[in-house]
Design an enzyme around this catalytic site. Structure first.
Site, PDB file in Angstrom:
ATOM      1  N   HIS A   1      -8.221   7.336  26.294  1.00 31.37           N
ATOM      2  CA  HIS A   1      -9.422   6.903  27.015  1.00 31.37           C
ATOM      3  C   HIS A   1      -8.999   6.118  28.254  1.00 31.37           C
ATOM      4  O   HIS A   1      -7.902   5.560  28.300  1.00 31.37           O
ATOM      5  CB  HIS A   1     -10.310   6.057  26.098  1.00 31.37           C
ATOM      6  CG  HIS A   1     -11.048   6.861  25.074  1.00 31.37           C
ATOM      7  ND1 HIS A   1     -12.421   6.852  24.961  1.00 31.37           N
ATOM      8  CD2 HIS A   1     -10.608   7.725  24.123  1.00 31.37           C
ATOM      9  CE1 HIS A   1     -12.794   7.657  23.979  1.00 31.37           C
ATOM     10  NE2 HIS A   1     -11.715   8.191  23.456  1.00 31.37           N
TER      11      HIS A   1
ATOM     12  N   HIS B   1      -4.470  11.601  22.830  1.00 29.41           N
ATOM     13  CA  HIS B   1      -5.911  11.463  23.096  1.00 29.41           C
ATOM     14  C   HIS B   1      -6.128  10.091  23.728  1.00 29.41           C
ATOM     15  O   HIS B   1      -6.085   9.078  23.028  1.00 29.41           O
ATOM     16  CB  HIS B   1      -6.690  11.600  21.792  1.00 29.41           C
ATOM     17  CG  HIS B   1      -8.172  11.462  21.944  1.00 29.41           C
ATOM     18  ND1 HIS B   1      -9.055  12.454  21.565  1.00 29.41           N
ATOM     19  CD2 HIS B   1      -8.949  10.459  22.426  1.00 29.41           C
ATOM     20  CE1 HIS B   1     -10.296  12.060  21.809  1.00 29.41           C
ATOM     21  NE2 HIS B   1     -10.248  10.839  22.318  1.00 29.41           N
TER      22      HIS B   1
ATOM     23  N   CYS C   1     -16.513   4.905  23.964  1.00 31.42           N
ATOM     24  CA  CYS C   1     -16.348   4.323  22.641  1.00 31.42           C
ATOM     25  C   CYS C   1     -17.397   3.232  22.443  1.00 31.42           C
ATOM     26  O   CYS C   1     -17.408   2.240  23.177  1.00 31.42           O
ATOM     27  CB  CYS C   1     -14.955   3.730  22.483  1.00 31.42           C
ATOM     28  SG  CYS C   1     -14.707   2.959  20.870  1.00 31.42           S
TER      29      CYS C   1
ATOM     30  N   ARG D   1     -18.254  17.888  21.847  1.00 30.91           N
ATOM     31  CA  ARG D   1     -18.457  17.063  20.658  1.00 30.91           C
ATOM     32  C   ARG D   1     -18.309  15.576  20.981  1.00 30.91           C
ATOM     33  O   ARG D   1     -19.278  14.836  21.058  1.00 30.91           O
ATOM     34  CB  ARG D   1     -17.454  17.483  19.569  1.00 30.91           C
ATOM     35  CG  ARG D   1     -17.833  17.036  18.144  1.00 30.91           C
ATOM     36  CD  ARG D   1     -17.557  15.587  17.833  1.00 30.91           C
ATOM     37  NE  ARG D   1     -16.153  15.220  17.915  1.00 30.91           N
ATOM     38  CZ  ARG D   1     -15.707  13.985  17.765  1.00 30.91           C
ATOM     39  NH1 ARG D   1     -16.548  12.991  17.539  1.00 30.91           N
ATOM     40  NH2 ARG D   1     -14.422  13.712  17.891  1.00 30.91           N
ATOM     41  N   ASP D   2     -17.099  15.142  21.217  1.00 35.97           N
ATOM     42  CA  ASP D   2     -16.827  13.726  21.468  1.00 35.97           C
ATOM     43  C   ASP D   2     -17.528  13.247  22.737  1.00 35.97           C
ATOM     44  O   ASP D   2     -17.985  12.103  22.817  1.00 35.97           O
ATOM     45  CB  ASP D   2     -15.311  13.519  21.585  1.00 35.97           C
ATOM     46  CG  ASP D   2     -14.901  12.071  21.477  1.00 35.97           C
ATOM     47  OD1 ASP D   2     -15.740  11.240  21.094  1.00 35.97           O
ATOM     48  OD2 ASP D   2     -13.738  11.757  21.776  1.00 35.97           O
TER      49      ASP D   2
END
Length: 302
Positions: free
Chosen positions: A209, A207, A240, A15-16
């Site tokens: 990055h 979560h 992002c 998904r992400d």
């Protein structure tokens, strides 16, 4: 608090990781990726999102993907639902969990979903209630918990405020997300400690990055305050769109390698995980963002 002896990982790659890909990724490829991840031992997979194809065309096949998965009884399949319309569409696909989202930064909330933090929570309240009434678990993604591309540093007080709002509407567990990858270990610990005012540590997920190369350090910092749920993306897929140069989610391969090296149990087979990452990377026509995966594959090749 002692470092946990086991960790549960949610892979968000399907998904992400794939939602911002420009080239179409067919449903059968996404389904195969999910199958490979669960074969590698992942017990939680974020599969797709039920959003308007106008805004996220890559997820237009959400129902087809969910219908095509050969489900394992011990795997939790989650989907993102941005509103009641998305939730109603998602229900037919029988998700085990839905994900709602809000930012700890007012500026990010306005830029991302055109409303204030409080308005976003009001929009999600009926979605959360409907999911709970239907026996579907609810996770809340809290974005920009340590840094915002518009506001800069985000205070622990802002994180605690958002976590409290999530708790009030019935969210059962939350993600503490460094959405743009600018966080450092102490900032991450403070964000988690702020979240602990409203959620038990078992219901908090990290979560991170890796934009500034801090994701593994931040994972270790979260472990040190007792967090044992983490999100990552196979092959480091994703990024992002609000942070120039952002390199995306920390690779699941990197997290698993570090955890195994610390003697922490994950239930994940690293070799099979590397194969899953190689599968999707080959389809996308580029190398994996995981240095661990690259090293494993090079070692195999001799």
């Amino acid at each position: 608090m002692s470092i946990p002896s086991r960790v549960q990982i949610i892979d968000v790659g399907p998904r992400d990781g794939l939602q911002n890909e420009k080239q179409p990724v067919p449903a059968h490829v996404k389904i195969e990726l999910v199958h490979r991840l669960q074969a590698a031992g992942l017990k939680e997979i974020e599969v797709t999102s039920f959003v308007s194809p106008k805004w996220v065309p890559q997820m237009a096949d959400n129902a087809e993907v969910m219908a095509g998965i050969q489900r394992a009884s011990d795997v939790r399949y989650s989907v993102l639902t941005p509103n009641m319309q998305g939730f109603q569409a998602a229900v037919a696909s029988r998700p085990d969990e839905i994900v709602v989202f809000a930012a700890a930064s007012q500026a990010f909330s306005q830029k991302n979903i055109n409303c204030s933090i409080e308005e976003s929570i009001e929009r999600f309240a009926p979605v959360v209630q409907a999911a709970r009434d239907a026996g579907i678990a609810v996770r809340g993604a809290m974005s920009c918990t340590v840094g915002c591309p518009y506001e800069g540093d985000v205070s622990p007080e802002s994180v605690a405020y958002l976590a409290g709002l999530m708790k009030q509407i019935g969210v059962q567990r939350v993600d503490v997300a460094d959405t743009i990858g600018t966080g450092t270990p102490l900032k991450v610990q403070r964000a988690i400690e702020a979240t602990l005012k409203h959620f038990d540590v078992a219901n908090i997920c990290g979560h991170f990055h890796d934009t500034y190369g801090q994701a593994l350090a931040n994972t270790l910092a979260a472990l040190q305050v007792g967090v044992w749920n983490f999100q990552s993306s196979v092959a480091g897929l994703g990024g992002c769109p609000y942070a120039k140069g952002a390199t995306g989610n920390v690779a699941t391969e990197e997290v698993v390698y570090m955890l195994h090296g610390m003697g922490i149990e994950t239930g994940i087979d690293l070799d099979k995980l590397v194969d899953a990452g190689a599968f999707i990377s080959d389809f996308l026509g580029r190398k994996s963002n995981s240095r661990v995966a690259t090293a494993v594959l090079n070692k195999r090749a001799g």
